[in-house]
Design an enzyme around this catalytic site. Sequence first.
Site, PDB file in Angstrom:
ATOM      1  N   ILE A  77       0.846  -1.187   0.000  1.00 44.07           N
ATOM      2  CA  ILE A  77       0.000   0.000   0.000  1.00 44.07           C
ATOM      3  C   ILE A  77       0.884   1.241   0.000  1.00 44.07           C
ATOM      4  CG2 ILE A  77      -1.754   1.252   1.302  1.00 44.07           C
ATOM      5  CD1 ILE A  77      -2.754  -1.535   2.226  1.00 44.07           C
ATOM      6  N   HIS A  78       0.704   2.060  -1.024  1.00 48.39           N
ATOM      7  CA  HIS A  78       1.532   3.256  -1.172  1.00 48.39           C
ATOM      8  C   HIS A  78       0.804   4.291  -2.003  1.00 48.39           C
ATOM      9  CE1 HIS A  78       2.195   0.920  -4.798  1.00 48.39           C
ATOM     10  NE2 HIS A  78       2.593   2.037  -5.393  1.00 48.39           N
ATOM     11  N   GLY A  79       1.209   5.519  -1.798  1.00 49.69           N
ATOM     12  CA  GLY A  79       0.665   6.622  -2.574  1.00 49.69           C
ATOM     13  C   GLY A  79       1.797   7.461  -3.117  1.00 49.69           C
TER      14      GLY A  79
END
Length: 153
Positions: free
Chosen positions: A66-68
């Site tokens: 999970i990353h932005g």
Amino acid sequence: MRLSDMLRVENVRVAEKPDRWQDAIRLAIHPLLESGCVEARYAEAIIRATEQVGPYYVLTEEVALIHGRPEDGVIKEQLAVTVLRDPIRFSADGFDVRLLVALAARDSRSHIDAMKVLAGIFMDKRQIDGIVALEDAEAIYRAFIDADPASQS
């Protein structure tokens, strides 16, 4: 930056399955928020991106990275690991996921060494099965750190 530079034992958690995928993202990001590595808007930006393009961070069965985007609230590079006792799906036709690895990266280069170690873990089903079977945050942390050849020196 080595894996041991990016992952701290206090950022590793074992948790119950959240009710919704949005809550899974918030849960995964929470240690990064607590430690001041991301702003609260980081999780919300990932949720918005998921609503637009789907769960781009689900890599394989059991694993989500999970990353932005850095400009969506990353303050400091760091990782967090959450193992869910029961799997969650981020889309109806997606994989069951129990290992949530949250990444806060300030650019596209500095975390490459850590990502190489993570890729090795993510490609090894036996290693993933072993990690998700662990019930103790310290043991999960150790499994990640021990997978990094740089931590052996």
